[in-house]
Design a protein around this motif. Structure first.
Motif, PDB file in Angstrom:
ATOM      1  N   VAL A 220      51.942  14.165  42.598  1.00  0.00           N
ATOM      2  CA  VAL A 220      51.035  13.137  42.460  1.00  0.00           C
ATOM      3  C   VAL A 220      49.451  13.875  43.002  1.00  0.00           C
ATOM      4  CG1 VAL A 220      50.432  11.265  43.788  1.00  0.00           C
ATOM      5  CG2 VAL A 220      53.242  11.931  43.475  1.00  0.00           C
ATOM      6  N   LEU A 221      49.976  14.966  43.493  1.00  0.00           N
ATOM      7  CA  LEU A 221      48.278  16.260  43.801  1.00  0.00           C
ATOM      8  C   LEU A 221      47.203  15.908  43.118  1.00  0.00           C
ATOM      9  CD1 LEU A 221      49.699  17.742  47.245  1.00  0.00           C
ATOM     10  CD2 LEU A 221      47.454  15.974  46.854  1.00  0.00           C
ATOM     11  N   GLU A 222      48.068  16.364  41.757  1.00  0.00           N
ATOM     12  CA  GLU A 222      47.511  17.393  40.884  1.00  0.00           C
ATOM     13  C   GLU A 222      47.505  15.971  39.033  1.00  0.00           C
ATOM     14  OE1 GLU A 222      47.214  20.191  39.564  1.00  0.00           O
ATOM     15  OE2 GLU A 222      46.057  20.138  37.856  1.00  0.00           O
ATOM     16  N   TYR A 223      48.385  15.016  39.512  1.00  0.00           N
ATOM     17  CA  TYR A 223      47.675  13.941  38.906  1.00  0.00           C
ATOM     18  C   TYR A 223      46.481  13.443  39.328  1.00  0.00           C
ATOM     19  CZ  TYR A 223      52.836  13.857  37.230  1.00  0.00           C
ATOM     20  OH  TYR A 223      54.228  13.833  36.421  1.00  0.00           O
ATOM     21  N   GLU A 224      46.388  12.890  40.540  1.00  0.00           N
ATOM     22  CA  GLU A 224      44.757  12.753  40.799  1.00  0.00           C
ATOM     23  C   GLU A 224      43.438  13.707  40.829  1.00  0.00           C
ATOM     24  OE1 GLU A 224      47.168  10.823  45.253  1.00  0.00           O
ATOM     25  OE2 GLU A 224      45.884  12.721  45.262  1.00  0.00           O
ATOM     26  N   ALA A 225      43.931  14.624  41.102  1.00  0.00           N
ATOM     27  CA  ALA A 225      42.857  15.159  40.254  1.00  0.00           C
ATOM     28  C   ALA A 225      42.375  15.180  38.831  1.00  0.00           C
ATOM     29  CB  ALA A 225      43.135  17.397  40.532  1.00  0.00           C
ATOM     30  N   LEU A 226      43.635  15.071  37.861  1.00  0.00           N
ATOM     31  CA  LEU A 226      43.410  14.781  36.553  1.00  0.00           C
ATOM     32  C   LEU A 226      42.719  14.087  36.396  1.00  0.00           C
ATOM     33  CD1 LEU A 226      46.983  15.895  34.430  1.00  0.00           C
ATOM     34  CD2 LEU A 226      44.774  17.211  34.577  1.00  0.00           C
ATOM     35  N   ALA A 227      43.386  12.224  37.495  1.00  0.00           N
ATOM     36  CA  ALA A 227      42.867  11.263  37.004  1.00  0.00           C
ATOM     37  C   ALA A 227      41.427  11.429  37.501  1.00  0.00           C
ATOM     38  CB  ALA A 227      43.504  10.343  37.735  1.00  0.00           C
ATOM     39  N   GLN A 228      40.903  11.796  38.764  1.00  0.00           N
ATOM     40  CA  GLN A 228      39.210  11.964  38.720  1.00  0.00           C
ATOM     41  C   GLN A 228      38.633  13.201  38.098  1.00  0.00           C
ATOM     42  OE1 GLN A 228      38.520  10.247  40.841  1.00  0.00           O
ATOM     43  NE2 GLN A 228      38.963  10.267  42.634  1.00  0.00           N
ATOM     44  N   LYS A 229      39.155  13.684  37.789  1.00  0.00           N
ATOM     45  CA  LYS A 229      37.976  14.785  36.397  1.00  0.00           C
ATOM     46  C   LYS A 229      38.156  13.382  35.964  1.00  0.00           C
ATOM     47  CE  LYS A 229      38.495  18.439  33.602  1.00  0.00           C
ATOM     48  NZ  LYS A 229      37.038  19.253  33.360  1.00  0.00           N
ATOM     49  N   THR A 230      38.901  12.503  34.643  1.00  0.00           N
ATOM     50  CA  THR A 230      38.429  11.940  34.127  1.00  0.00           C
ATOM     51  C   THR A 230      37.578  10.873  33.984  1.00  0.00           C
ATOM     52  OG1 THR A 230      40.543  12.537  32.745  1.00  0.00           O
ATOM     53  CG2 THR A 230      39.735  10.196  32.129  1.00  0.00           C
ATOM     54  N   ALA A 231      37.480  10.316  35.487  1.00  0.00           N
ATOM     55  CA  ALA A 231      37.539   8.992  36.406  1.00  0.00           C
ATOM     56  C   ALA A 231      35.736  10.435  36.718  1.00  0.00           C
ATOM     57  CB  ALA A 231      38.184   8.627  37.220  1.00  0.00           C
ATOM     58  N   GLY A 232      35.542  10.654  36.972  1.00  0.00           N
ATOM     59  CA  GLY A 232      34.697  11.411  37.022  1.00  0.00           C
ATOM     60  C   GLY A 232      33.630  12.063  36.045  1.00  0.00           C
ATOM     61  N   GLY A 233      33.883  11.836  34.946  1.00  0.00           N
ATOM     62  CA  GLY A 233      33.490  11.938  33.764  1.00  0.00           C
ATOM     63  C   GLY A 233      32.714  10.254  32.946  1.00  0.00           C
TER      64      GLY A 233
END
Ligand code: T3D
Length: 255
Positions: A220-233
């Motif tokens: 889940v921590l890794e999913y959050e990092a992936l999602a935040q990278k996308t959302a941050g763009g």
């Protein structure tokens, strides 16, 4: 365009209405086909940022049409009809609201449970009707119900098959809101509110919150990092930060 449902879009919201009111909007093979097509359409359409599913007349949906079950292999009915519809609904990265206008029974209740939000009319009710015809909950019901209300309550609802009111459903956490005023206006306001939010972020929340049930903490921590990278763009992230700094209301576009 469709025989068993209506499809309309306005203000960034797709409205899908199950439309067999004389049978309390019971499902047929045609309705499965049309629901799948409507959901795909709403998922693909870039102008659509929220989806509402509701029923025509006094019911939301009474589940399988018991008079049109012409396929004796119910496993096949589920694999070909209900399951693709539920999978499509869950995989759409946009918020889906069940506007439960009346009774939601059997697979009609399952359809409501698979949505991201449920807004109930005061006239709404929910019934795990499967047991009364000697069947088991299907269409994702065994997945969503215990996650929403807990294992013990889910067993009670599924096995006893007692009808619960909108207020009881609210107490159980099954519904976000029981509409107090004009039902459709309240649903419309809620859907338009969702449709003016950062759609990509909502889609990512949906995707990874669903995955979290089958994941451990490090995943889940890794999913959050992936999602935040996308959302941050996204443009909506930039707009949200600019609006905050400029002390104004953000105007999100879903991009
Ligand atoms: O292929 C497979 O079968 C496998 C998949 C199964 C998935 C399932 O969903 S199994 C569960 C199927 N659904 C049910 O068992 C619910 C049956 N309906 C009811 O229990 C009640 O109708 C309700 C609790 C939903 C509502 O009760 P009430 O008193 O408000 O309405 P009513 O008088 O029972 O129904 C009004 C009309 O709708 C009536 O027709 P009529 O007499 O006016 O011509 C009734 O027969 C019809 N209707 C209601 N539900 C269904 C239905 N007709 C066909 N199929 C239905 N599911």
């Amino acid at each position: 365009m469709f025989e068993t449902i209506n499809y309309e879009s306005r203000a960034g919201v797709a409205w899908i209405t199950l439309n067999r009111p004389d049978k309390l909007n019971a499902f047929t093979a045609m309705m499965h086909k049309e629901m799948l097509a409507a959901l795909k359409n709403a998922g693909r359409d870039k102008d659509i940022r929220a989806i509402v599913i509701t029923g025509a007349g006094r019911a939301f949906c009474s589940g399988q049409d018991l008079g049109s079950s012409d396929n004796p292999d119910y496993g096949e009915v589920l694999r070909k009809g209900y399951n693709p519809m539920i999978q499509e609904l869950v995989s759409i990265e946009k918020p889906v609201i069940a506007a439960v206008n009346g009774v939601a029974a059997g697979a009609g209740m399952s359809l409501a449970l698979a949505c991201d939000f449920r807004i109930a009319s005061e006239k709404a009710s929910f019934i795990e009707a499967f047991i009364h015809v000697g069947l088991v909950p299907d269409s994702g019901n065994l997945y969503f119900l215990p996650r929403l209300v807990g294992h013990a309550k889910a067993m009670e609802l599924a096995v006893l098959g007692e009808k619960i009111s909108a207020d009881q459903a609210k107490e159980l956490g099954l519904v976000t809101k029981v509409a107090e005023e004009a039902f459709i206006q309240e649903v419309e306001a809620f859907a338009v509110r969702l449709a003016s939010m950062p759609t990509k972020a909502i889609g990512l929340i949906k995707r990874y919150m669903n995955k979290s049930w089958e994941s451990d903490l490090s995943e889940v921590l890794e999913y959050e990092a992936l999602a935040q990278k996308t959302a941050g763009g996204t443009e909506d992230h930039k707009e949200g930060v600019s609006a905050f700094m400029e002390k104004r209301k953000p105007a999100f576009t879903g991009r």
